[in-house]
Design a protein around this motif. Sequence first.
Motif, PDB file in Angstrom:
ATOM      1  N   ASP A   1      35.917  37.004  42.627  1.00 37.19           N
ATOM      2  CA  ASP A   1      35.130  38.248  42.680  1.00 37.19           C
ATOM      3  C   ASP A   1      33.693  37.959  43.117  1.00 37.19           C
ATOM      4  O   ASP A   1      33.114  38.693  43.915  1.00 37.19           O
ATOM      5  N   LYS A   2      33.164  36.868  42.578  1.00 36.08           N
ATOM      6  CA  LYS A   2      31.785  36.490  42.904  1.00 36.08           C
ATOM      7  C   LYS A   2      31.667  36.219  44.408  1.00 36.08           C
ATOM      8  O   LYS A   2      30.742  36.683  45.065  1.00 36.08           O
TER       9      LYS A   2
ATOM     10  N   ARG B   1      33.675  37.272  46.747  1.00 35.39           N
ATOM     11  CA  ARG B   1      33.893  38.501  47.506  1.00 35.39           C
ATOM     12  C   ARG B   1      32.601  39.322  47.554  1.00 35.39           C
ATOM     13  O   ARG B   1      32.230  39.855  48.593  1.00 35.39           O
TER      14      ARG B   1
ATOM     15  N   LYS C   1      43.202  35.182  46.515  1.00 41.07           N
ATOM     16  CA  LYS C   1      43.982  36.296  45.969  1.00 41.07           C
ATOM     17  C   LYS C   1      45.451  35.869  45.818  1.00 41.07           C
ATOM     18  O   LYS C   1      46.072  36.121  44.790  1.00 41.07           O
TER      19      LYS C   1
ATOM     20  N   ARG D   1      39.654  34.609  38.636  1.00 40.12           N
ATOM     21  CA  ARG D   1      39.341  35.990  39.015  1.00 40.12           C
ATOM     22  C   ARG D   1      37.833  36.171  39.158  1.00 40.12           C
ATOM     23  O   ARG D   1      37.331  36.746  40.112  1.00 40.12           O
TER      24      ARG D   1
ATOM     25  N   SER E   1      37.676  29.774  46.681  1.00 47.34           N
ATOM     26  CA  SER E   1      36.578  30.656  46.264  1.00 47.34           C
ATOM     27  C   SER E   1      35.227  29.971  46.434  1.00 47.34           C
ATOM     28  O   SER E   1      34.265  30.582  46.894  1.00 47.34           O
TER      29      SER E   1
END
Length: 435
Positions: free
Chosen positions: A320-321, A323, A347, A316, A376
Amino acid sequence: MMRAAGFVAAMWVALLFVSAWPSPAAAEPRGEGCVTCHLETGDDRLEKPAKEFGKEDIHAAKGFGCTACHGGDARAAGMEAMDPAKGYIGKPERAQLTQVCGRCHSDARFMKQYNPSLRVDQVAEYVTSVHGRRLREQADPKVATCVSCHPAHAIKPPSDPRSSVHPLRVADTCGRCHGDAKYMEPYKIPTDQLQKYKQSVHWKTMSVKGDLSAPTCNDCHGNHGAAPPGVSWVGNVCGQCHTVNQEFFAKSVHAKAFTQMGVPGCAACHNNHEIRETSDAMLGTGQATVCAGCHAASDKGGKAATDMRGLIDGLRGESDKARAILLQAERAGMEVSQAQFDLNGAKDALVKARAAVHTFTVQGVKKEVEVGLTISEKAYARGVRALDELQFRRKGLAISLVIILALIAALVLTIRQLDRRGGAPQGKTQETRHG
Ligand code: HEC
Ligand code: HEC
Ligand code: HEC
Ligand code: HEC
Ligand code: HEC
Ligand code: HEC
Ligand code: HEC
Ligand code: HEC
Ligand code: HEC
């Protein structure tokens, strides 16, 4: 035990059809006798069915009259219409209802004329349910009968939003008894199902989002077989819809352990009626987690819980980083839409990892997390590159600006110099003219 009960039930159903009850007649011309007289009796108890039936009931809509259930002679205008010799049965007894309704609804050939896809197992299911068994074996006057859930003179198909068995109204229909502590007092079972269900993610999905695929009482308990889901098949009940969770759970160490402990599968961690939205906070060995109920932080299960949580938090965090950096690049006007699209894969991996929690193995979660981490990392790297590019362009722009400014300055200077020099020749020309 089970077999004997099944046999008795089968006998019972069989008895229904050899009994003297006449087989169903197709809709006959609706005699107005019963209705006309009943509307004139001035007695609300007698008038109400006559008023309701015509405008509310599917049987009326299909051309049936009062005699479909009560018997009698619809053409007679006087009290002789209600002559038992003409099949009149009066107000059906509770125990009679399986015959009254089942006469048509258990007759596949008859029902096919009206609706070939309609099930014809309602009576068969009902007589094996807790409701049906208590009615038959103990003449319990409190259990649900056909007309507790389908109001006798205003019966509508489940698809009609006004129907008592429309998905949005089933909970209240069952809750009328099951939520009434005083009514249910003799049984010593909880009466909080309705209240808890209305707090659940399932009810919210249905009532707020309008997604009728979420379950209400009968989806878990059966329409007519209202038996409590036994411990061993709670997973199957939930698994009708949550197939992936169910498959993982069934193969996990917990499936067997929980059965031995008498713990109700999915409901052990999610509850049965008050099922809430889930979150990563449920996982691990902290106080708010579901694992802490049985595992200490130091035992094998506890350690695994901590590791699984670590993996999910890690993914997560990384996604998030990524994104965030892509958003920064996008806002600065860089083209990163492809990378943003690719990041959706992370995701998906997170969703899969959360489902893989139900394998209750670190390896199962890790497999999904690693997929997400790779995605990611790539997306983050693209973000970094985009920002570098931006930096480069900005530098380039700054340099060109400096050059342009310098050029302008030089130009201005040149013009001024030209201006200054240009002043003298003008004087000379004048002189020349004068001279
Ligand atoms: C001439 C008037 C009249 C006609 C016609 C009539 N009823 Fe009635 N019905 C009554 C009255 C009055 C009562 C209440 C007295 C009684 O229970 O006998 C009653 C009672 C009933 C009850 C309740 C019985 C109970 O035990 O509470 C049912 C059910 C009923 N009627 C059905 C029918 C049906 C079905 C028809 C047509 C086949 C019909 N009636 C025709 C006047 C009529
Ligand atoms: C689909 C079956 C069905 C049809 C059709 C039907 N009834 Fe009934 N009726 C019942 C049942 C079942 C009861 C008993 C309800 C109960 O126990 O709460 C009942 C009860 C009654 C009662 C007694 C009400 C009371 O509160 O005591 C009357 C009167 C009555 N019906 C009249 C009629 C009339 C008049 C018609 C036609 C307009 C009609 N019914 C059509 C199934 C039916
Ligand atoms: C005379 C035959 C007959 C009797 C008696 C009868 N029904 Fe029906 N019922 C039908 C028919 C025919 C339909 C229409 C099916 C359709 O077209 O979908 C129907 C429809 C229904 C529906 C809606 C089903 C749907 O999805 O369309 C319900 C619920 C129902 N009946 C319940 C009852 C109950 C409860 C009783 C007893 C109180 C009863 N019926 C008595 C014949 C009967
Ligand atoms: C405890 C409540 C309850 C009782 C008792 C009950 N029903 Fe139902 N019935 C339901 C629900 C809920 C549905 C809606 C199912 C759905 O959404 O498809 C339903 C649906 C039906 C249907 C539509 C077809 C189907 O099977 O989905 C018929 C016909 C029907 N019931 C007849 C009966 C008859 C006849 C009896 C008595 C033997 C009876 N019901 C007893 C709750 C009940
Ligand atoms: C008319 C009242 C009434 C209605 C309506 C009703 N029930 Fe019941 N139900 C009872 C009674 C009374 C019992 C018997 C309690 C017992 O045996 O413990 C019972 C028993 C049950 C049981 C078995 C409980 C246990 O563990 O013993 C389940 C499950 C159940 N009902 C589900 C439902 C569902 C689902 C609906 C709606 C589709 C419904 N009921 C509608 C009265 C009702
Ligand atoms: C998501 C599935 C689900 C839904 C929706 C659901 N139940 Fe249950 N219900 C269960 C499970 C699982 C059990 C527990 C079985 C066990 O522990 O053996 C249960 C148990 C029960 C019992 C037995 C007593 C008790 O509370 O343990 C009753 C009665 C009952 N439910 C009624 C209802 C009613 C009424 C509704 C609708 C308001 C409803 N249920 C909605 C799954 C569900
Ligand atoms: C008839 C289908 C159906 C049945 C049966 C069912 N569910 Fe659900 N469930 C849904 C739907 C639809 C949602 C809401 C959409 C979503 O988030 O997946 C949902 C949501 C959930 C959620 C929240 C998911 C999240 O993302 O937070 C949990 C937990 C859950 N259900 C557990 C259960 C359990 C445990 C059972 C059995 C006792 C069960 N469900 C029975 C359809 C069902
Ligand atoms: C209702 C009690 C209960 C809950 C809640 C529970 N467990 Fe377990 N768990 C057990 C039992 C019993 C065993 C098998 C006995 C043992 O520890 O060897 C087990 C075994 C395990 C194992 C295998 C350990 C080994 O020996 O290899 C893992 C991993 C595990 N659980 C993870 C979890 C996680 C993660 C959670 C929370 C999401 C959780 N458990 C919640 C009771 C529970
Ligand atoms: C030992 C505890 C435990 C058991 C048993 C359990 N779950 Fe879960 N479940 C969890 C935890 C913890 C999460 C949250 C994971 C996260 O978000 O990191 C979760 C999340 C979910 C979710 C939301 C995530 C997703 O996959 O969509 C659903 C739906 C769900 N569970 C359904 C079920 C069903 C159905 C069963 C039975 C087959 C079940 N669970 C059994 C602990 C459990």
